[in-house]
Structures are given as structure tokens and as C-alpha cells.
Design a protein around this motif. Structure first.
Motif, PDB file in Angstrom:
ATOM      1  N   TYR A 242      -9.509 -15.031  10.329  1.00  0.00           N
ATOM      2  CA  TYR A 242      -8.373 -15.383  11.733  1.00  0.00           C
ATOM      3  C   TYR A 242      -7.695 -16.364  11.300  1.00  0.00           C
ATOM      4  CZ  TYR A 242     -11.362 -11.423  13.838  1.00  0.00           C
ATOM      5  OH  TYR A 242     -11.505  -9.997  13.463  1.00  0.00           O
ATOM      6  N   ALA A 243      -7.711 -17.602  10.936  1.00  0.00           N
ATOM      7  CA  ALA A 243      -6.206 -18.899  11.038  1.00  0.00           C
ATOM      8  C   ALA A 243      -5.735 -18.652  10.032  1.00  0.00           C
ATOM      9  CB  ALA A 243      -7.664 -19.933   9.998  1.00  0.00           C
ATOM     10  N   LEU A 244      -6.186 -17.473   8.683  1.00  0.00           N
ATOM     11  CA  LEU A 244      -4.603 -17.209   8.074  1.00  0.00           C
ATOM     12  C   LEU A 244      -4.388 -16.162   8.418  1.00  0.00           C
ATOM     13  CD1 LEU A 244      -3.638 -17.039   5.094  1.00  0.00           C
ATOM     14  CD2 LEU A 244      -5.664 -15.314   4.968  1.00  0.00           C
ATOM     15  N   ALA A 245      -4.846 -15.019   9.617  1.00  0.00           N
ATOM     16  CA  ALA A 245      -3.934 -14.224  10.317  1.00  0.00           C
ATOM     17  C   ALA A 245      -2.848 -14.982  10.987  1.00  0.00           C
ATOM     18  CB  ALA A 245      -5.025 -13.432  10.488  1.00  0.00           C
ATOM     19  N   LEU A 246      -3.398 -16.170  11.814  1.00  0.00           N
ATOM     20  CA  LEU A 246      -2.623 -16.721  12.537  1.00  0.00           C
ATOM     21  C   LEU A 246      -1.333 -17.614  12.162  1.00  0.00           C
ATOM     22  CD1 LEU A 246      -4.988 -18.723  15.459  1.00  0.00           C
ATOM     23  CD2 LEU A 246      -3.522 -17.060  15.702  1.00  0.00           C
ATOM     24  N   LEU A 247      -1.655 -18.026  10.727  1.00  0.00           N
ATOM     25  CA  LEU A 247      -0.837 -18.809   9.803  1.00  0.00           C
ATOM     26  C   LEU A 247       0.122 -17.668   9.742  1.00  0.00           C
ATOM     27  CD1 LEU A 247      -2.435 -21.075   7.859  1.00  0.00           C
ATOM     28  CD2 LEU A 247      -0.663 -21.834   9.642  1.00  0.00           C
TER      29      LEU A 247
ATOM     30  N   VAL B  78       1.652 -17.494  -1.903  1.00  0.00           N
ATOM     31  CA  VAL B  78       1.651 -16.291  -2.701  1.00  0.00           C
ATOM     32  C   VAL B  78       2.213 -14.887  -1.900  1.00  0.00           C
ATOM     33  CG1 VAL B  78      -0.429 -16.733  -4.112  1.00  0.00           C
ATOM     34  CG2 VAL B  78      -0.431 -15.258  -2.392  1.00  0.00           C
ATOM     35  N   SER B  79       2.137 -15.032  -0.316  1.00  0.00           N
ATOM     36  CA  SER B  79       2.624 -13.732   0.623  1.00  0.00           C
ATOM     37  C   SER B  79       4.032 -14.712   0.312  1.00  0.00           C
ATOM     38  CB  SER B  79       2.373 -14.353   1.714  1.00  0.00           C
ATOM     39  OG  SER B  79       1.709 -14.729   2.680  1.00  0.00           O
ATOM     40  N   GLY B  80       4.787 -15.258   0.046  1.00  0.00           N
ATOM     41  CA  GLY B  80       5.457 -15.410   0.432  1.00  0.00           C
ATOM     42  C   GLY B  80       6.175 -16.689   1.614  1.00  0.00           C
ATOM     43  N   GLY B  81       5.385 -17.070   2.069  1.00  0.00           N
ATOM     44  CA  GLY B  81       5.662 -18.625   2.518  1.00  0.00           C
ATOM     45  C   GLY B  81       5.244 -20.280   3.116  1.00  0.00           C
TER      46      GLY B  81
ATOM     47  N   LYS C 108      -3.687 -22.274   2.197  1.00  0.00           N
ATOM     48  CA  LYS C 108      -2.251 -22.238   1.597  1.00  0.00           C
ATOM     49  C   LYS C 108      -2.004 -21.771   0.636  1.00  0.00           C
ATOM     50  CE  LYS C 108       0.278 -26.400   0.627  1.00  0.00           C
ATOM     51  NZ  LYS C 108       0.771 -27.856  -0.737  1.00  0.00           N
ATOM     52  N   PHE C 109      -2.829 -21.611  -0.289  1.00  0.00           N
ATOM     53  CA  PHE C 109      -2.966 -20.639  -1.268  1.00  0.00           C
ATOM     54  C   PHE C 109      -2.004 -19.067  -1.058  1.00  0.00           C
ATOM     55  CE2 PHE C 109      -4.553 -17.193  -3.738  1.00  0.00           C
ATOM     56  CZ  PHE C 109      -3.255 -17.434  -4.852  1.00  0.00           C
ATOM     57  N   PHE C 110      -3.046 -18.642   0.385  1.00  0.00           N
ATOM     58  CA  PHE C 110      -2.707 -17.432   0.328  1.00  0.00           C
ATOM     59  C   PHE C 110      -1.443 -17.225   1.131  1.00  0.00           C
ATOM     60  CE2 PHE C 110      -6.634 -16.372  -0.477  1.00  0.00           C
ATOM     61  CZ  PHE C 110      -6.926 -14.835  -0.833  1.00  0.00           C
TER      62      PHE C 110
ATOM     63  N   GLY D 163     -14.356 -10.171  -4.753  1.00  0.00           N
ATOM     64  CA  GLY D 163     -14.180  -9.372  -3.760  1.00  0.00           C
ATOM     65  C   GLY D 163     -13.061 -10.292  -3.613  1.00  0.00           C
ATOM     66  N   THR D 164     -12.055 -10.923  -4.154  1.00  0.00           N
ATOM     67  CA  THR D 164     -11.231 -12.034  -3.746  1.00  0.00           C
ATOM     68  C   THR D 164      -9.757 -11.177  -4.392  1.00  0.00           C
ATOM     69  OG1 THR D 164     -11.043 -13.494  -5.362  1.00  0.00           O
ATOM     70  CG2 THR D 164     -12.214 -14.445  -3.788  1.00  0.00           C
ATOM     71  N   ALA D 165     -10.034 -10.183  -5.367  1.00  0.00           N
ATOM     72  CA  ALA D 165      -8.668  -9.312  -5.398  1.00  0.00           C
ATOM     73  C   ALA D 165      -7.826  -8.608  -4.243  1.00  0.00           C
ATOM     74  CB  ALA D 165      -9.547  -8.460  -6.951  1.00  0.00           C
ATOM     75  N   LEU D 166      -8.999  -7.939  -3.027  1.00  0.00           N
ATOM     76  CA  LEU D 166      -8.563  -7.115  -2.836  1.00  0.00           C
ATOM     77  C   LEU D 166      -7.633  -8.399  -1.825  1.00  0.00           C
ATOM     78  CD1 LEU D 166      -8.911  -4.439  -0.976  1.00  0.00           C
ATOM     79  CD2 LEU D 166     -10.609  -5.201   0.701  1.00  0.00           C
ATOM     80  N   PRO D 167      -7.642  -9.124  -0.774  1.00  0.00           N
ATOM     81  CA  PRO D 167      -6.854 -10.040   0.263  1.00  0.00           C
ATOM     82  C   PRO D 167      -5.719 -10.864  -0.990  1.00  0.00           C
ATOM     83  CG  PRO D 167      -8.395 -11.760  -0.489  1.00  0.00           C
ATOM     84  CD  PRO D 167      -9.445 -10.096  -0.915  1.00  0.00           C
ATOM     85  N   LEU D 168      -5.951 -11.155  -2.521  1.00  0.00           N
ATOM     86  CA  LEU D 168      -4.448 -10.914  -3.508  1.00  0.00           C
ATOM     87  C   LEU D 168      -3.453  -9.742  -3.329  1.00  0.00           C
ATOM     88  CD1 LEU D 168      -3.796 -13.262  -5.008  1.00  0.00           C
ATOM     89  CD2 LEU D 168      -5.059 -12.509  -7.289  1.00  0.00           C
TER      90      LEU D 168
END
Lengths: 227, 205
Positions: B143-148, B103-106, B98-100, A85-90
């Protein structure tokens, strides 16, 4: 958004590092590939051994081992994302290009590791001419790049299907057929002692195949990944 | 000023119609609660707005001022929290964040990660694998990810799902913190959750 932004290379590296970290912690794909490769190699060596096989047969056996080993593990890089289910956030947060490049690099690393283990064993357990191993390296490198390029895109295509394993081999086969034919032909010439010069046409084809396959995959991946 | 516009939006699965002729425009500071019974298409609407599912008809536009945002810009500006959105179990909380963000450009520092983990009550669990987290802790980490991400568009699907009372309090605080500078869309059945939004869109009628 924090001020400094990551470019394509940083994003692709992040995907690669993440996949490598997950693989080192689970060793799922590496174990599957190596187990398949070593088992096949053992069967080949015990049944045929040092029985004076022709270069044609040796080269075909070598690439059969590599092809089926690759089939057993390279699709995992996308299947894992879908199944956990990690494909969705990716999909939501990452651009398609760095995802493809990161995963292609990961599959290339995995296949390189496997060939680094399998190739010396193949030369030990069969009567493949060890004196030609240096000439064989360019063929091997182009084979690994071509295999990684083609299978990474197919892995993305099949990752959302219900019968992933069978579909991966079925879809990969026609795409990889020209590559395998050229690899076997080039390997046969190298094992036969003709040298790389004789295999120039095959090497050019292998190079072109790798370039076309990776370029086409890069262009098509966006549609495969997002739709 | 960011805008989210849905024009004549419709979605059906075969003969089953989930929603049709949905029209709305939201700007920064606006919030919309999508409500309706189970199976009415709340999550599907969120996924359609996010571009993760194709609408049967209509269009969704993300814009900054009068300029339409492309896919890459949208990815940097959107955050989504949902119980069915999973993080990597074998990575630690810090590694996931850190990963997300990367990869989202930040770019994110260890200090920023520690600060948001503290804000969601996970300050001592940053180096633990997510596999060891309860479902509520995983939800807090999202939520921590959303905040970051500091999003211009924040999508929440069942925002307090799996959370204890303390976790729900944290979510309300976070929504209050992010709402002024973002467009907020909440899909929920809980009255206390849809009261976080200023407008409502009811599905399944």
C-alpha cells in the motif's frame, strides 16, 4: 506521480543495482559459477597438468570451463524473479528494455568476475603460454559479451518453464555453438603465438555476433518477457 | 480525466469459461467491485485488465481523455496491491519502494518514503529487510508503494488479506484518499470491501 521522471539509463541502472545488491546478499549465482569453474579447472589441471597440451586442446578446454560455468549461474537472474514472485510487479511497473539492459549488464559483470578469477588460474595450472595473455584479452572480452548477450535472453525464455536448468543448456547450445567455435579458433591462434592479426577474421565474427545477439535480444525481449 | 474500457471481454482456460461478454467503462472517480465465489475468475479478470494475461476475446483500453495510453504510460499510472504480488525479501522496505518507483519512471525522495511508511504504520521498519516482515506488514508495504505511485488506476485484489484490524482501517483510509483521483477496481469476497466501491460486477453466475 512525483515530478522528475527517470529515463532508460536510470531505470536500467536501478535494475542492475537491485540485482547486484540481491546477489551480494545471497551470493547464489556467483558461488555456483565460481564453484563450477574452479572445480572443473582443478579436474583439468590435476588430470592433464603441464603435459604439453596443444594450443587447440588448451583453447577448447578453456572455453568448455567458461561455457559450463556460465550455464550453472547466468539463468538465475530471471529464475529468481519467477520463483520469488517478483516478476509480476516488475512486469507491471517496468518497461522491458531497461529490465533487459539491467540484467544483461548484471550477467556481464558476473561473467567478467568469473573470468577474472578463472583466466589467471588457467594460465597457472595448465601450460597455456602466459606471454600471450595480453593478446588473449580482446578475445576474452568479446567472448564474455557474446556469452552474456545470448544467455540473458535464453534465461528469460526458460525462466517460466518447469525444467529450467536442462532447458537453459539445451536452448543455449545451438545459439552459442557459432560463438564457441569462433572463440576456440581465435584462442588457438593466440595461444599458438600467431598473434591477434592472424585471428582478425574470428575477432570480426565475434564482434558481429555480440552486436547482432544484443540487438536481436533487445528487440525480442519484450515478447519473451510479457507473453 | 482517465478512462478504462473493457469491450466484449472474455477469458477461458481450455473448455472452462471464466467470464465472457464483459463490457464496462470507468472514468476517474469511479470504482468497481469484482465479486464472486472462489475460482470464479476475479483475479484473472484483474490480471487481464492489467495486461498481464491475454483475454481470449475482447479488448481493454486505458485512455486519458480521448487519447489511448501506450504500455509505457500505462505502467506509470497503474498500481496493484495483491497478496500474490511479492516484493524483494532481501531488500529493505525503503530499497523496495525506491526501486519500484524508479523503474516505473518516477523519482522519490527519502522524505516521501518516510511519509508513506508512516502512513501505513511502518515508520520504524524502513531499513529492515522485507524477509523479516510478517505477511500483514508486507501487505502494508504494498500500500505504501501504491501511495507513492499516486496512481490514476488502482487495482486491489483481496485488499485486506493478511491485515489486522489496524491494517484494515489503514486500507479504508487509503482507498478513501486515492479514490477521488483514480479509477478503483477491487476483487473481493468480503462485503465490507466491496462496499468501498460504487458499482459491482459479479462473476461465476
Amino acid at each position: 506521480m512525483p515530478p522528475r521522471s527517470a529515463g532508460l539509463v536510470s531505470k536500467a541502472l536501478a535494475v542492475y543495482a537491485k540485482d547486484m545488491r540481491l546477489e551480494l546478499r545471497s551470493r547464489y549465482a556467483l558461488n555456483a559459477i565460481l564453484m563450477f569453474a574452479i572445480t572443473t579447472l582443478a579436474v583439468v589441471s590435476f588430470s592433464l597438468g603441464q603435459s604439453g597440451l596443444s594450443p587447440k586442446l588448451l583453447s577448447a578446454l578453456f572455453w568448455i570451463v567458461i561455457f559450463f560455468s556460465a550455464m550453472s549461474g547466468l539463468a538465475h537472474v530471471f529464475i529468481r524473479e519467477e520463483e520469488t514472485g517478483t516478476a509480476l510487479p516488475l512486469r507491471l511497473m517496468a518497461d522491458p528494455d531497461p529490465v533487459y539492459i539491467g540484467k544483461l549488464t548484471f550477467n556481464f559483470s558476473l561473467l567478467t568476475t568469473m573470468t577474472m578469477v578463472v583466466t589467471p588460474l588457467f594460465f597457472i595450472f595448465t601450460d597455456a603460454p602466459a606471454e600471450h595473455i595480453i593478446s588473449f584479452l580482446p578475445v576474452l572480452a568479446l567472448g564474455v559479451i557474446g556469452l552474456s548477450g545470448a544467455t540473458t535472453l535464453v534465461a528469460a525464455i526458460i525462466s517460466r518453464a518447469s525444467v529450467k536448468g536442462a532447458l537453459f543448456a539445451v536452448l543455449s547450445f545451438p545459439i552459442l555453438m557459432p560463438l564457441l567455435i569462433a572463440l576456440v579458433a581465435a584462442t588457438e591462434k593466440v595461444f599458438g603465438g600467431s598473434g591477434l592479426g592472424e585471428a582478425l577474421a574470428e575477432l570480426q565474427f565475434l564482434f558481429a555476433y555480440a552486436v547482432v545477439m544484443i540487438t536481436a535480444s533487445l528487440l525480442l525481449f519484450k515478447f519473451v518477457w510479457q507473453d | 480525466m482517465f478512462r478504462l474500457t473493457a469491450k466484449d471481454l472474455a477469458k477461458r482456460f481450455g473448455a472452462r469459461k471464466l467470464f465472457s461478454a464483459l463490457n464496462f467503462e470507468l472514468t476517474t472517480g469511479d470504482s468497481l467491485a469484482v465479486i464472486g465465489p472462489n475460482g470464479s475468475g476475479k483475479s484473472t479478470l484483474i490480471l487481464t485488465l492489467l495486461g498481464l494475461q491475454r483475454p481470449t476475446k475482447g479488448s481493454v483500453t486505458f485512455a486519458e481523455g480521448d487519447t489511448e495510453l501506450d504500455d509505457a504510460a500505462r505502467r506509470r499510472l497503474v498500481s496493484f496491491v495483491s497478496p500474490y504480488l511479492n516484493l524483494y525479501d532481501q531488500l529493505t522496505a525503503e530499497e523496495n519502494l525506491k526501486f519500484f518507483i524508479t523503474v516505473s519512471g518516477g523519482h522519490v525522495t527519502g522524505k516521501q518514503i518516510n511519509a508513506v511508511l508512516q502512513q501505513v504504520g511502518l515508520e520504524r521498519r524502513g531499513v529492515d529487510p522485507v524477509a523479516e516482515f510478517s505477511s500483514g506488514m508486507k501487505q502494508r508495504l504494498k500500500y505504501a508503494l501504491a501511495l507513492l505511485s499516486n496512481p490514476a488506476y488502482l487495482f486491489l485484489d483481496e485488499p485486506t488479506s493478511n491485515l489486522d484490524r489496524e491494517g484494515k482501517k489503514i486500507v479504508v483510509q487509503l482507498v478513501e484518499q486515492l479514490r477521488a483521483d483514480s479509477i478503483l477496481i477491487i476483487a473481493t469476497n468480503e462485503e465490507e470491501e466491496y462496499q468501498l466501491a460504487t458499482a459491482q460486477c459479479r462473476l461465476g453466475q
